[in-house]
Motif scaffolding. Structure first.
Motif, PDB file in Angstrom:
ATOM      1  N   LEU A 124      29.564  40.364  42.758  1.00 48.38           N
ATOM      2  CA  LEU A 124      30.676  40.911  41.992  1.00 48.38           C
ATOM      3  C   LEU A 124      30.719  42.432  42.117  1.00 48.38           C
ATOM      4  O   LEU A 124      31.784  43.016  42.320  1.00 48.38           O
ATOM      5  CB  LEU A 124      30.545  40.499  40.523  1.00 48.38           C
ATOM      6  CG  LEU A 124      31.640  40.993  39.575  1.00 48.38           C
ATOM      7  CD1 LEU A 124      33.013  40.551  40.050  1.00 48.38           C
ATOM      8  CD2 LEU A 124      31.384  40.490  38.160  1.00 48.38           C
TER       9      LEU A 124
ATOM     10  N   SER B 224      38.116  35.533  48.640  1.00 47.86           N
ATOM     11  CA  SER B 224      37.459  35.638  47.338  1.00 47.86           C
ATOM     12  C   SER B 224      38.441  35.363  46.206  1.00 47.86           C
ATOM     13  O   SER B 224      38.091  34.725  45.196  1.00 47.86           O
ATOM     14  CB  SER B 224      36.848  37.033  47.164  1.00 47.86           C
ATOM     15  OG  SER B 224      35.833  37.256  48.104  1.00 47.86           O
ATOM     16  N   TRP B 225      39.663  35.842  46.360  1.00 46.29           N
ATOM     17  CA  TRP B 225      40.699  35.623  45.352  1.00 46.29           C
ATOM     18  C   TRP B 225      40.954  34.124  45.179  1.00 46.29           C
ATOM     19  O   TRP B 225      40.970  33.605  44.055  1.00 46.29           O
ATOM     20  CB  TRP B 225      41.969  36.338  45.790  1.00 46.29           C
ATOM     21  CG  TRP B 225      43.033  36.506  44.743  1.00 46.29           C
ATOM     22  CD1 TRP B 225      43.100  35.905  43.517  1.00 46.29           C
ATOM     23  CD2 TRP B 225      44.188  37.348  44.841  1.00 46.29           C
ATOM     24  NE1 TRP B 225      44.233  36.308  42.845  1.00 46.29           N
ATOM     25  CE2 TRP B 225      44.909  37.189  43.623  1.00 46.29           C
ATOM     26  CE3 TRP B 225      44.678  38.200  45.828  1.00 46.29           C
ATOM     27  CZ2 TRP B 225      46.112  37.866  43.395  1.00 46.29           C
ATOM     28  CZ3 TRP B 225      45.864  38.872  45.588  1.00 46.29           C
ATOM     29  CH2 TRP B 225      46.572  38.720  44.389  1.00 46.29           C
TER      30      TRP B 225
ATOM     31  N   ASP C  35      38.097  32.465  43.420  1.00 48.74           N
ATOM     32  CA  ASP C  35      38.095  32.767  41.989  1.00 48.74           C
ATOM     33  C   ASP C  35      39.137  31.934  41.241  1.00 48.74           C
ATOM     34  O   ASP C  35      38.911  31.529  40.093  1.00 48.74           O
ATOM     35  CB  ASP C  35      38.354  34.257  41.755  1.00 48.74           C
ATOM     36  CG  ASP C  35      37.074  35.087  41.829  1.00 48.74           C
ATOM     37  OD1 ASP C  35      35.990  34.481  41.905  1.00 48.74           O
ATOM     38  OD2 ASP C  35      37.157  36.325  41.807  1.00 48.74           O
TER      39      ASP C  35
ATOM     40  N   ARG D 189      37.685  28.748  40.431  1.00 44.82           N
ATOM     41  CA  ARG D 189      36.785  28.891  39.280  1.00 44.82           C
ATOM     42  C   ARG D 189      37.579  28.958  37.971  1.00 44.82           C
ATOM     43  O   ARG D 189      37.148  28.435  36.944  1.00 44.82           O
ATOM     44  CB  ARG D 189      35.932  30.152  39.430  1.00 44.82           C
ATOM     45  CG  ARG D 189      34.968  30.124  40.616  1.00 44.82           C
ATOM     46  CD  ARG D 189      34.038  31.325  40.566  1.00 44.82           C
ATOM     47  NE  ARG D 189      33.199  31.364  41.741  1.00 44.82           N
ATOM     48  CZ  ARG D 189      33.392  32.150  42.785  1.00 44.82           C
ATOM     49  NH1 ARG D 189      34.411  32.993  42.798  1.00 44.82           N
ATOM     50  NH2 ARG D 189      32.578  32.118  43.829  1.00 44.82           N
TER      51      ARG D 189
ATOM     52  N   LEU E 255      38.400  36.762  35.247  1.00 46.07           N
ATOM     53  CA  LEU E 255      38.614  36.495  36.676  1.00 46.07           C
ATOM     54  C   LEU E 255      40.063  36.760  37.067  1.00 46.07           C
ATOM     55  O   LEU E 255      40.334  37.361  38.121  1.00 46.07           O
ATOM     56  CB  LEU E 255      38.249  35.049  36.998  1.00 46.07           C
ATOM     57  CG  LEU E 255      36.762  34.689  37.077  1.00 46.07           C
ATOM     58  CD1 LEU E 255      36.600  33.196  37.336  1.00 46.07           C
ATOM     59  CD2 LEU E 255      36.054  35.490  38.169  1.00 46.07           C
TER      60      LEU E 255
ATOM     61  N   ARG F 218      40.968  40.515  36.999  1.00 47.92           N
ATOM     62  CA  ARG F 218      40.299  41.217  38.088  1.00 47.92           C
ATOM     63  C   ARG F 218      41.208  41.329  39.313  1.00 47.92           C
ATOM     64  O   ARG F 218      41.199  42.343  40.010  1.00 47.92           O
ATOM     65  CB  ARG F 218      39.033  40.437  38.424  1.00 47.92           C
ATOM     66  CG  ARG F 218      38.292  40.860  39.644  1.00 47.92           C
ATOM     67  CD  ARG F 218      37.141  39.898  39.839  1.00 47.92           C
ATOM     68  NE  ARG F 218      36.500  40.088  41.107  1.00 47.92           N
ATOM     69  CZ  ARG F 218      35.642  39.225  41.634  1.00 47.92           C
ATOM     70  NH1 ARG F 218      35.363  38.111  40.996  1.00 47.92           N
ATOM     71  NH2 ARG F 218      35.081  39.472  42.794  1.00 47.92           N
ATOM     72  N   TRP F 219      42.020  40.273  39.559  1.00 48.59           N
ATOM     73  CA  TRP F 219      42.899  40.296  40.730  1.00 48.59           C
ATOM     74  C   TRP F 219      44.308  40.770  40.393  1.00 48.59           C
ATOM     75  O   TRP F 219      44.947  41.447  41.211  1.00 48.59           O
ATOM     76  CB  TRP F 219      42.950  38.893  41.344  1.00 48.59           C
ATOM     77  CG  TRP F 219      41.627  38.472  41.889  1.00 48.59           C
ATOM     78  CD1 TRP F 219      40.750  37.590  41.339  1.00 48.59           C
ATOM     79  CD2 TRP F 219      41.011  38.970  43.080  1.00 48.59           C
ATOM     80  NE1 TRP F 219      39.623  37.487  42.120  1.00 48.59           N
ATOM     81  CE2 TRP F 219      39.756  38.321  43.202  1.00 48.59           C
ATOM     82  CE3 TRP F 219      41.390  39.878  44.062  1.00 48.59           C
ATOM     83  CZ2 TRP F 219      38.888  38.563  44.256  1.00 48.59           C
ATOM     84  CZ3 TRP F 219      40.527  40.126  45.120  1.00 48.59           C
ATOM     85  CH2 TRP F 219      39.291  39.479  45.208  1.00 48.59           C
TER      86      TRP F 219
END
Length: 365
Positions: A70, A101-102, A105, A108, A124, A127-128
Motif C-alpha cells: 500500500l 491494482s484499481w 481493489d 476487495r 479503498l 483511494r482511487w
C-alpha cells in the motif's frame, strides 16, 4: 497487490521507501552496489535496472507485506505526477499497474460490502476516486471510475444514506452518466435498477413498482437481474398493501431463481413472500415461508441475518401467542444492525416495533 511491468529509478525509489530501508540497506537487500541504487534514484524515470536486477526487484516487491504494498502504490502515485512527462506520454493517465491494482481493489470492495465492512470499503474506494482527474482517464480508467462510483452508491445505500449530495442516489446517477458516455447499456440498466431500489427505500412505492415493472422486461439486463426486478415489484406492492397480487408476482420470481439455480436469491424471495402473506393475514403460511428462507439463506452476511431476523420478528409479533418470541428476535436484529452500522435496517426495525405497538399496545425492549 501491485505489479511492475518495467522498473525504472522511479519505481525502485518508491520500493525502497515503502520497505523503509536506507539506500545502503536497500542495496544490501538486493545484492547490488550502493552507487547503483544512488544512480537509479538520481535519474528516476530516466534510467532502468538491468533485466536480472528487474527480476530481483520483482522478487523484493512480491515478498513485501500488504502495508508495504500500500505504501509503494501510494508513493509511486505521488512521485509519478511530476515525472509523468518522462515516464509516459502526456495525457495518457494512470499506468497499467495502477489499473490492475484499481480493479483488484474493487474486487476487495465487493467482498467488504458483502460483509458490511464499510470503513474498509470506503477507504479503498476513495483511494482511487480522488487519485486521478476524470479528464485524464482513458476508457478503461473511466470504466473503473464508474464502477467505483457505483460501489460507493451501494455503500451509501447500505448505510441508509439515500438522498442528497453525498448519497446513494447521487453516486448511482454519476456512475450512470459515465457508463452512458462509454456506451455500455447493461451497466446503465443496472444503475437504473439501483436507482429504483433507492426510490423504494425512500418510500415512493408506486413509482418504484412502475420502474421495476419496466426493468423486469428490459433486455439490457441479465435474466437474473430481470428476476430481481420482478421480485422487487412484489416487494413495493406488498409494502403498499397489495399483498395478494404481490405474492403472485413474487412467486413468479421464485420460479425464475429456481431455473437459474440462484439459492441466495431464492431464499430472499421466500422472505419477501413471507412478509406479503403476513400482511394478508395468512400467518401459518408466513411462518412456513420464513422458515424456508432461514434454512436456505446466506447467514454469513450480517445484512442478510438482520433482514431475516427482522422479517421473522415481524411475523412473530403479529400473533399474541408468539409476541415475546418476536421481541427477542427483533432485539437480536437490532444488536447486529447497530454493530455493523446498518442504519436503514435499524429504521426498519423501529418501524416494525411502532406498527406492533399501534396494533397491540406498548412493546417491551
Amino acid at each position: 497487490m501491485a505489479t511492475v511491468h518495467h522498473w525504472t529509478g522511479l519505481e525502485t525509489r518508491a520500493l525502497r521507501l515503502a520497505l523503509r530501508l536506507s539506500v545502503r540497506a536497500f542495496a544490501e537487500h538486493l545484492g547490488v552496489a550502493v552507487a547503483t541504487v544512488s544512480k537509479w534514484e538520481s535519474k528516476r524515470a530516466g534510467t532502468a535496472p538491468r533485466p536480472d536486477t528487474q527480476a530481483m526487484l520483482d522478487t523484493a516487491l512480491g515478498r513485501a507485506d500488504a502495508p508495504a504494498h500500500l505504501r509503494f502504490e501510494t508513493l509511486l502515485s505521488e512521485m509519478a505526477s511530476p515525472a509523468r512527462h518522462l515516464a509516459q506520454p502526456a495525457g495518457t493517465g494512470p499506468r497499467l499497474w495502477e489499473y490492475e491494482s484499481w480493479a483488484e481493489d474493487l474486487d476487495r470492495v465487493g467482498v467488504a460490502l458483502s460483509r458490511q465492512k464499510f470503513t474498509f470499503a470506503d477507504s479503498l474506494l476513495n483511494r482511487w476516486l480522488v487519485r486521478f482527474e476524470v479528464r485524464e482517464l482513458d476508457d478503461k480508467g473511466l470504466y473503473l471510475f464508474a464502477r467505483s462510483t457505483a460501489l460507493l452508491g451501494d455503500l451509501k445505500r447500505d448505510q441508509g444514506c439515500l438522498l442528497g449530495p453525498l448519497s446513494a442516489q447521487h453516486s448511482y446517477a454519476g456512475a450512470r452518466e459515465v457508463f452512458g458516455q462509454l456506451g455500455i447499456p447493461r451497466r446503465i440498466a443496472q444503475l437504473d435498477l439501483s436507482l429504483a431500489v433507492v426510490t423504494e427505500m425512500s418510500g415512493k412505492l408506486e413509482i418504484a413498482a412502475r420502474q421495476y415493472e419496466t426493468l423486469a422486461v428490459d433486455d439490457r439486463l441479465s435474466r437474473r437481474d430481470r428476476a430481481r426486478a420482478r421480485l422487487w415489484v412484489g416487494t413495493a406492492l406488498s409494502k403498499n398493501g397489495r399483498h395478494d397480487y404481490a405474492t403472485h408476482v413474487m412467486r413468479a420470481a421464485i420460479r425464475d431463481f429456481e431455473d437459474l439455480t440462484e439459492p441466495d436469491d431464492w431464499s430472499v424471495a421466500h422472505q419477501k413472500v413471507a412478509l406479503a402473506r403476513r400482511g394478508a393475514g395468512d400467518l401459518d403460511q408466513a411462518l412456513h415461508l420464513i422458515d424456508v428462507a432461514r434454512g436456505s439463506g446466506n447467514t454469513d452476511s450480517p445484512m442478510e441475518r438482520v433482514r431475516l431476523d427482522t422479517a421473522h420478528g415481524h411475523i412473530l409479533l403479529s400473533d399474541a401467542a408468539t409476541r415475546d418470541d418476536g421481541l427477542r428476535v427483533l432485539d437480536q436484529a437490532t444488536s447486529t444492525a447497530a454493530q455493523y452500522g446498518l442504519v436503514h435496517q435499524l429504521r426498519s426495525i423501529e418501524g416494525v416495533r411502532a406498527m406492533s405497538e399501534g396494533a397491540a399496545g406498548p412493546l417491551r425492549g
